[in-house]
Design an enzyme around this catalytic site. Structure first.
Site: not given
Ligand code: ADP
Ligand code: MG
Ligand code: MG
Length: 879
Positions: A25, A95, A104, A106, A344, A460, A567, A623, A750, A769, A771-772, A774, A836, A856
């Site tokens: 980002k 962010r 997962g 922040m 991105r 299987h 087979r 085979r 094999e 051939s 037979g990876t 076995d 194979c 192959y």
């Molecule tokens: P994610 O990785 O989940 O996309 P982001 O860091 O991109 O999270 O941001 C989450 C939301 O917050 C996005 O929709 C983004 O457009 C908004 N956002 C982030 N920074 C700003 C900012 N400086 N002003 C306004 N909105 C923002």
């Molecule tokens: Mg076999």
């Molecule tokens: Mg985003």
């Protein structure tokens, strides 16, 4: 150490090349700033600072605080606002952003810097008090949830207590003020006091981003996705722009091309008077940006804000041609001005990935090699399969190993016969079993998908489902199947016969109910173009594993240039053949054995002929019988008397024979060429069927290139003896029919011993051939049927990242393969060598087999495209 990288006012310390240091980002915010695009100013704290934080007991690197203060000061100068100021308050978003995206981690905190004073200033300054208080309540909730880790339900409850069912966006200023008081009370109650000081807020938010890198969830994700532990996350601190300032403001996301089909149309969604999180949260229904995909919508950005839309179109074109890839863009409109918050490379469906890569070559944006390199080979197996509708609600009740991709829903059945019955009544079914065996083929054929609680990717169920192109999940150890009561448990959930479930064979997820899927993409021809480029580069040829004429036909359509493994055991499960095979096993003398075999012969001849016709002009490797004989006899006690009755023998006789055939470890028992040695007439019958079929079709004008393969050879003497049986029979048949057909005789490699003595084995082999499946089991000394007992722990403790049965073990089994190739070619320099096993369709394996000099690879028909692309990747040095 420089840990703060500034961006703003057309200049940036970093650029897109700094993904490792700044995270994806941050690097792209810097790049967009350099391109002169309207990006709110800010700075990125480096991933090195994050690593330092963990290496030194949660402290910041020396001088970081000062650099952050300087960073803030520069944004203040850029914007003419002041952080914590009561005149023109500057607010930030904070962010996370790691070098690779990582769910997962922040969430973002928006509107940081607000407190009871700055909110008044913001209200006054903007002349829009409602907007100011709306921002404040958003901040309190996000900061409370994300930084202070107060469960979001507590904020929801506070809101409900005040305003019942009404949502925050329906409230007026005074109500929002009340809500802010309530939210602050929630925070005070949970953590003592709300930090009103903006600097304290900022530092706490930075720490929270760092810490989120090391949550259990994030660590688990890294481990399972092979992301290094020390990549760290960047922290992006950026001036806020406000999409919630009224009707001239908005926020949205855009894709430079359609991410589900790949069509070259500008596409996205927006919401007026809203902040970023509203679009993704699903609380509001966003509107389309334009009418490309929703011709009827009147509330497009294009109509509502034509100038902004025009500016956005130009930006997206610019970004796509700059990055030379489809972009996923986040934008916000503040009072008529467009700002970019993120870009991105956009996520896309497998079909879209192929379409976009091929289109971009045709548009002159990228080269053919670029296009090939951009597509991860395994994606191609998913292109022609249904996928889960990404918008659909889903309740995941368990997870297994992803064994064959695609999504499928249906009613649960536990037996193959039931699958057939329900299917005949027009129902969609999912076959759920502990594991499957060749007897289940029919039930699998009529099922939408297959789920087994045991097994691994070479069991299987997995192999057969892949061959059929059906979604399959195996080794789902968290479900408990109870055949007797016709149900399975998944945690607290009980799924009974007839209940709907949905499988995602690409992730291994098991879901309750009928989760909507999107139909497979129709092939626009993009995939064949891509694969034609792949074939130009590849050195490895790609054959398919197919046991029937139909599978062979499909394999050929998908580009296979031969059958690498037919087979023959499935041919024996056809009812008449199975009966004959059982008679054979129970036969007391040579004559009744011969009689039984002569019933098998015409069936096999027919099957071989169908395959030869489908593969006209291409080699077909057959085979000879491989599995232990007991697999052809019934296992369940209740079936024994019925089968005995059917065969006209006493049940005791059948039981006695079963006992004789019983083995403690059938995988290492009486199977493969060991059967051929003890009962040569079985192999002789197969060879006769095969040669008669070859003569029959060649008289029709079909060009046949048979390759006869002996399984499970450990020493050259075995092959020598089997070769004699094969050649004698083949010559006998050809003599009888007065025809000449060239055929080759070779062996599966094999067993480790065969690898180590491959020079001698090669004396009797026209081809090898590998037979990876076995070979891997024998090299590791485990059986795929038992490995699920300990395999999860190996994964959990990080000893193994993937199963060596799913991803080829280059380090260990690779040495056996190399040795065998070297020794084999020492004896016969022109020895043809293929593979194979299931690894023949798996990119890591294919990369290795290319380097090892194989001729192959052979894989399931549906993986042929994967293998063709992987072979090109190998030739291009990409794997
Ligand atoms: P994610 O990785 O989940 O996309 P982001 O860091 O991109 O999270 O941001 C989450 C939301 O917050 C996005 O929709 C983004 O457009 C908004 N956002 C982030 N920074 C700003 C900012 N400086 N002003 C306004 N909105 C923002
Ligand atoms: Mg076999
Ligand atoms: Mg985003």
């Amino acid at each position: 150490m420089k840990v703060v990288y500034q961006f703003g006012g057309g200049e940036a310390d970093g650029s897109a090349a700094d993904k490792q240091l700044l995270g994806g980002k941050g690097a792209n915010l810097a790049e967009m700033t350099r391109l002169g695009l309207p990006v709110p100013p800010g700075f990125t704290i480096t991933t090195e600072a994050c690593n330092h934080y963990f290496a030194s007991d949660h402290t910041w690197p020396e001088g970081m605080e000062e650099q952050v203060r300087t960073g803030v000061a520069r944004v203040e100068a850029d914007t003419g606002k002041r952080f914590g100021g009561t005149e023109k308050p500057l607010l930030f978003s904070v962010r996370s952003g790691a070098p690779v995206s990582m769910p997962g981690m922040m969430d973002t905190v928006l509107n940081l810097g607000l407190n009871d004073e700055t909110v008044e200033a913001l209200a006054l300054r903007s002349g829009r008090p409602r907007f100011a208080w709306d921002s404040y309540r958003r901040f309190l909730q996000m900061f409370g949830d994300v930084v202070l880790q107060i469960h979001s339900s507590r904020f929801a409850r506070a809101c409900r207590e005040l305003f019942a069912e009404r949502e925050a966006q329906e409230l007026d200023v005074d109500e929002l003020k009340l809500l802010c008081v309530a939210y602050k009370r929630v925070i005070d109650g949970a953590v003592g006091s709300f930090p009103a000081d903006p600097w304290k807020q900022l530092y706490a938010a930075i720490d929270a981003v760092f810490r989120s890198f090391n949550t259990q969830r994030a660590r688990y994700y890294r481990r399972t996705h092979g992301i290094p532990e020390d990549c760290g996350t960047g922290v992006n601190v950026q001036a806020m722009v406000f999409g919630n300032m009224g009707d001239t403001s908005a926020t949205g996301v855009a894709f430079t091309r359609d991410p589900s089909s790949g069509a070259p149309i500008f596409f996205g969604e927006w919401l007026p008077n809203a902040q970023g999180e509203d679009v993704v949260a699903g609380t509001h229904t966003p509107q389309p940006l334009n009418n490309h995909r929703d011709p009827d919508s009147t509330e497009t950005l294009e109509r509502s804000m034509p100038q902004v839309y025009e500016a956005l179109v130009q930006v997206q074109e610019r970004l796509e041609s700059h990055y030379r890839d489809m972009q996923d863009i986040e934008f916000t409109v503040e009072d008529g001005d467009l700002f970019l918050l993120q870009t991105r490379n956009g996520k896309r469906t497998p079909a879209a990935a192929v379409q976009i890569a091929v289109d971009m070559v045709e548009e002159g944006i990228i080269s053919e090699d670029d296009a090939l390199g951009r597509i991860e080979p395994s994606l191609l197996e998913m292109v022609l399969r249904p996928v889960l509708d990404p918008k659909a609600q889903r309740k995941v009740i368990g997870k297994g190993l992803p064994a064959s991709p695609g999504a499928a829903s249906g009613r649960v059945v536990f037996h193959s016969e039931e699958a057939q019955e329900l299917h005949d009544r027009g129902e969609q079914v999912i076959l759920v079993r502990l594991e499957t065996s060749p007897e289940d083929i029919q039930g699998m054929t009529v099922s939408e998908g297959i789920l087994t609680s045991r097994g691994v990717q070479t069991s299987h169920a997995a192999v057969v489902a892949r061959g059929m192109g059906k979604p399959c999940v195996v080794g789902a150890t968290d479900i408990a199947v109870d055949y007797g009561r016709q149900l399975f448990y998944a945690g607290d959930t009980v799924i009974r016969r007839g209940d709907w479930i949905t499988l995602d064979g690409s992730t291994g997820e098991i879901m309750e109910g009928n989760v909507p899927t999107l139909p497979p993409a129709t092939d626009s021809g993009a995939m064949s173009r891509l694969l034609a480029w792949a074939d130009d580069r590849a050195r490895l040829q790609v054959r398919a594993n197919a046991d029937t004429g139909r599978d062979a036909q499909r394999a050929r359509e998908l580009g296979a240039v031969g059958i690498g493994l037919c087979r023959t055991e499935h041919m024996f499960f056809q009812p008449v053949a199975l009966r004959a095979m059982r008679q054979l096993i129970l036969a007391e003398d040579k004559r009744s054995r011969q009689r039984a075999l002569s019933q098998v012969l015409p069936i096999q001849r027919q099957d071989f002929a169908a395959i030869f016709r489908a593969m006209n002009g291409l080699p077909v490797t057959v085979r000879l019988l491989d599995p232990p004989l007991h697999e052809f006899l019934p296992a369940a006690p209740e079936d024994i008397s019925q089968v005995a009755d059917d065969l006209g023998v006493r049940p005791e006789r059948l039981r006695e024979r079963l006992e004789q055939l019983h083995e403690s470890n059938p995988m290492m028992g009486h199977r493969g060429c060991r059967l051929g040695i003890t009962s040569p007439e079985i192999y002789a019958t197969q060879v006769r069927a095969l040669m008669e079929a070859a003569v029959e079709v060649s008289r029709e004008g079909v060009v046949v290139l048979p390759e006869i393969m002996v399984p499970l050879v450990a020493m050259s003497e075995e092959l020598e003896s089997m070769r004699k049986v094969i050649v004698d029979t083949a010559e006998l048949v050809l003599g009888e029919l007065h025809e000449r057909i060239d055929y080759r005789v070779g062996t599966m490699i094999e067993l480790p011993r065969a690898c180590l003595t491959a020079d001698r084995v090669a004396e009797h082999a026209d081809f090898f051939s590998f037979g990876t499946n076995d070979l891997t089991q024998m090299a590791w000394g485990f059986s795929r049927d038992d490995m699920s007992k300990f395999f999860n722990d190996y994964m959990h403790h990080g000893l193994l990242r993937t199963s060596p049965l799913a991803t080829f073990d280059v380090e260990g089994v690779g040495q056996l393969v190399e040795t065998a190739v070297r020794l084999g070619r020492k004896t016969r320099p022109m020895l043809k060598v293929g593979i194979c096993g299931e690894h023949g369709g798996e990119p890591v394996g294919i990369g290795f087999f290319h380097k090892a000099g194989l001729d192959y690879v052979s894989c399931s028909p549906f993986r042929v495209p994967v293998a063709r692309l992987a072979a090109a990747h190998a030739a291009l040095g990409l794997i």
